[in-house]
Write an enzyme that holds these catalytic residues in place. Structure first.
Site, PDB file in Angstrom:
ATOM      1  N   TYR A  61       0.845  -1.201   0.000  1.00 27.44           N
ATOM      2  CA  TYR A  61       0.000   0.000   0.000  1.00 27.44           C
ATOM      3  C   TYR A  61       0.877   1.247   0.000  1.00 27.44           C
ATOM      4  O   TYR A  61       1.982   1.236   0.553  1.00 27.44           O
ATOM      5  CB  TYR A  61      -0.931  -0.031   1.232  1.00 27.44           C
ATOM      6  CG  TYR A  61      -1.895   1.127   1.279  1.00 27.44           C
ATOM      7  CD1 TYR A  61      -2.765   1.366   0.213  1.00 27.44           C
ATOM      8  CD2 TYR A  61      -1.925   2.001   2.359  1.00 27.44           C
ATOM      9  CE1 TYR A  61      -3.630   2.434   0.227  1.00 27.44           C
ATOM     10  CE2 TYR A  61      -2.795   3.072   2.399  1.00 27.44           C
ATOM     11  CZ  TYR A  61      -3.650   3.292   1.323  1.00 27.44           C
ATOM     12  OH  TYR A  61      -4.506   4.358   1.337  1.00 27.44           O
ATOM     13  N   TYR A  98      -2.719   4.348   9.500  1.00 25.80           N
ATOM     14  CA  TYR A  98      -2.191   3.130   8.875  1.00 25.80           C
ATOM     15  C   TYR A  98      -1.105   2.538   9.782  1.00 25.80           C
ATOM     16  O   TYR A  98      -0.715   1.379   9.651  1.00 25.80           O
ATOM     17  CB  TYR A  98      -1.673   3.398   7.451  1.00 25.80           C
ATOM     18  CG  TYR A  98      -1.639   2.154   6.604  1.00 25.80           C
ATOM     19  CD1 TYR A  98      -2.813   1.514   6.220  1.00 25.80           C
ATOM     20  CD2 TYR A  98      -0.433   1.602   6.207  1.00 25.80           C
ATOM     21  CE1 TYR A  98      -2.789   0.368   5.453  1.00 25.80           C
ATOM     22  CE2 TYR A  98      -0.392   0.450   5.433  1.00 25.80           C
ATOM     23  CZ  TYR A  98      -1.570  -0.161   5.065  1.00 25.80           C
ATOM     24  OH  TYR A  98      -1.535  -1.298   4.310  1.00 25.80           O
TER      25      TYR A  98
HETATM   26  P1  NAI Z   1      -7.439 -10.250   4.028  1.00 27.60           P
HETATM   27  O1  NAI Z   1      -7.698 -10.003   5.469  1.00 27.60           O
HETATM   28  O2  NAI Z   1      -8.486 -10.937   3.266  1.00 27.60           O
HETATM   29  O3  NAI Z   1      -6.037 -11.002   3.826  1.00 27.60           O
HETATM   30  C1  NAI Z   1      -4.975 -10.949   4.752  1.00 27.60           C
HETATM   31  C2  NAI Z   1      -4.512 -12.370   4.929  1.00 27.60           C
HETATM   32  O4  NAI Z   1      -3.327 -12.490   5.720  1.00 27.60           O
HETATM   33  C3  NAI Z   1      -5.585 -13.246   5.609  1.00 27.60           C
HETATM   34  O5  NAI Z   1      -5.925 -14.327   4.763  1.00 27.60           O
HETATM   35  C4  NAI Z   1      -4.879 -13.714   6.854  1.00 27.60           C
HETATM   36  O6  NAI Z   1      -5.337 -14.968   7.328  1.00 27.60           O
HETATM   37  C5  NAI Z   1      -3.433 -13.755   6.365  1.00 27.60           C
HETATM   38  N1  NAI Z   1      -2.485 -13.919   7.471  1.00 27.60           N
HETATM   39  C6  NAI Z   1      -2.415 -13.190   8.616  1.00 27.60           C
HETATM   40  N2  NAI Z   1      -1.446 -13.695   9.411  1.00 27.60           N
HETATM   41  C7  NAI Z   1      -0.881 -14.736   8.746  1.00 27.60           C
HETATM   42  C8  NAI Z   1       0.174 -15.660   9.040  1.00 27.60           C
HETATM   43  N3  NAI Z   1       0.855 -15.590  10.196  1.00 27.60           N
HETATM   44  N4  NAI Z   1       0.482 -16.618   8.127  1.00 27.60           N
HETATM   45  C9  NAI Z   1      -0.198 -16.705   6.955  1.00 27.60           C
HETATM   46  N5  NAI Z   1      -1.198 -15.846   6.621  1.00 27.60           N
HETATM   47  C10 NAI Z   1      -1.537 -14.880   7.509  1.00 27.60           C
HETATM   48  O7  NAI Z   1      -7.192  -8.788   3.421  1.00 27.60           O
HETATM   49  P2  NAI Z   1      -6.616  -8.293   2.011  1.00 27.60           P
HETATM   50  O8  NAI Z   1      -6.976  -6.859   1.928  1.00 27.60           O
HETATM   51  O9  NAI Z   1      -7.012  -9.205   0.932  1.00 27.60           O
HETATM   52  O10 NAI Z   1      -5.038  -8.327   2.236  1.00 27.60           O
HETATM   53  C11 NAI Z   1      -4.130  -8.946   1.373  1.00 27.60           C
HETATM   54  C12 NAI Z   1      -2.904  -8.091   1.168  1.00 27.60           C
HETATM   55  O11 NAI Z   1      -3.260  -6.913   0.450  1.00 27.60           O
HETATM   56  C13 NAI Z   1      -2.237  -7.631   2.464  1.00 27.60           C
HETATM   57  O12 NAI Z   1      -0.832  -7.652   2.306  1.00 27.60           O
HETATM   58  C14 NAI Z   1      -2.721  -6.202   2.561  1.00 27.60           C
HETATM   59  O13 NAI Z   1      -1.886  -5.386   3.351  1.00 27.60           O
HETATM   60  C15 NAI Z   1      -2.670  -5.802   1.085  1.00 27.60           C
HETATM   61  N6  NAI Z   1      -3.386  -4.584   0.741  1.00 27.60           N
HETATM   62  C16 NAI Z   1      -4.681  -4.431   1.118  1.00 27.60           C
HETATM   63  C17 NAI Z   1      -5.331  -3.252   0.849  1.00 27.60           C
HETATM   64  C18 NAI Z   1      -6.733  -3.042   1.334  1.00 27.60           C
HETATM   65  O14 NAI Z   1      -7.183  -1.889   1.405  1.00 27.60           O
HETATM   66  N7  NAI Z   1      -7.463  -4.084   1.652  1.00 27.60           N
HETATM   67  C19 NAI Z   1      -4.697  -2.141   0.108  1.00 27.60           C
HETATM   68  C20 NAI Z   1      -3.338  -2.445  -0.296  1.00 27.60           C
HETATM   69  C21 NAI Z   1      -2.713  -3.618   0.026  1.00 27.60           C
END
Ligand code: NAI
Length: 272
Positions: A149, A159
């Site tokens: 991000y 953030y």
């Molecule tokens: P999400 O909550 O669906 O995905 C985050 C994932 O990280 C979850 O599946 C969670 O179980 C996993 N996770 C957490 N701890 C873990 C561990 N110890 N081992 C393995 N997996 C683990 O949310 P999202 O938004 O799909 O996030 C995915 C990526 O996108 C992240 O890196 C997030 O920072 C990034 N991102 C998200 C944005 C947003 O506004 N949603 C914007 C820009 C980037």
């Protein structure tokens, strides 16, 4: 519409928690484009999540791994190698900050929580690549991606320590990307995505404000999770073989906009 861009490609997709997750959309699109993959998430998230539904839909196997545990990752990669031989792509879609979760202000950060979040959100990307490196399981011209991000480059209130974690993550992509390129022509990039309404996204305080502001500031509007998945497919395909060590903005133009007319209009109205 499917183009068969990933026909015959094998990979691992980390981070699909529910149907809102960016990784979930990526898995659906990779499947549509002909890829085969293993879905992985932290064991605790798998118990809460709906991953089996996605596995069925995409004909994939689910293997749990805490991405901070070298032992878990070793087992996961051994299983992937047993199933596929070598891999063509990896998606790291993992993020979590304990300081954000517990509402700790950045200036008052808890450093133990920082360490946990940094390990999960940033160092785990190094660990994933380290295991793949040691097991020599990436095919030449493979592609490794993580999601990030713009708070890595610019300050956004609330953030919190995720800003610092994302900066670190992007640096790992550049640095490890160099070695991967030299070793086996594998490319490593980060995609910097617009605010997206997911479990991780909406967990950030003031997410509604973040989302609306970014949308009004972006000439093309915010990029959706589906559109992010399209971009990931392109980055895993053979059409982007020489793109590496980059942080690629996928944000409707937000990162290059000083101020938009929409936002100016709000302030002009207020100053009347
Ligand atoms: P999400 O909550 O669906 O995905 C985050 C994932 O990280 C979850 O599946 C969670 O179980 C996993 N996770 C957490 N701890 C873990 C561990 N110890 N081992 C393995 N997996 C683990 O949310 P999202 O938004 O799909 O996030 C995915 C990526 O996108 C992240 O890196 C997030 O920072 C990034 N991102 C998200 C944005 C947003 O506004 N949603 C914007 C820009 C980037």
């Amino acid at each position: 519409m499917s183009y068969g861009l990933l026909k015959g490609k094998k990979g691992i997709i980390f981070g699909a928690l529910n149907s809102q997750s960016i990784a979930w959309k990526v898995a659906e699109k990779c499947h549509e484009e002909g890829a085969e993959f293993i879905l992985s998430n932290a064991p605790i998230a798998m118990r809460m999540g709906e991953l089996n539904e996605l596995a069925e839909k995409t004909g994939s196997e689910v293997i749990g791994a805490d991405a901070t545990s070298m032992e878990d990752l070793e087992k996961l990669f051994d299983a992937a190698i047993a199933k596929f031989g070598k891999l063509d792509f990896i998606l790291h879609s993992i993020g979590m900050s304990v300081n954000v979760r517990k509402g700790k202000h950045y200036t008052q950060m808890n450093y133990e929580w920082l360490k946990t979040g940094w390990d999960i959100s940033a160092v785990s990307f190094h660990k994933v690549m380290r295991v793949a490196w040691d097991k020599e399981c990436m095919n030449d011209w493979g592609s490794i991606l993580a999601l990030t991000y713009i708070a890595a480059q610019r300050t956004f209130p609330d953030y919190n320590d995720m800003s610092d974690n994302k900066s670190y993550l992007e640096s790992i992509a550049r640095t490890f990307g160099y070695y991967w390129g030299e070793k086996s022509k594998v490319r490593v990039n980060t995609i910097s995505q617009s605010p997206t309404n997911t479990t991780a996204g909406s967990g950030v305080k003031g997410f509604g404000g973040f989302f609306g502001y970014a949308n009004d500031m972006s000439p093309l509007g915010n990029a959706t999770a589906d559109e992010c998945a399209d971009y990931c497919v392109m980055m895993f395909s053979d059409l982007t073989r020489k793109v590496t060590m980059q942080n690629l903005f996928h944000d409707g133009g937000f990162s290059s906009t000083g101020v938009s007319q929409k936002v100016m209009d709000i302030y002009e109205e207020m100053s009347k």
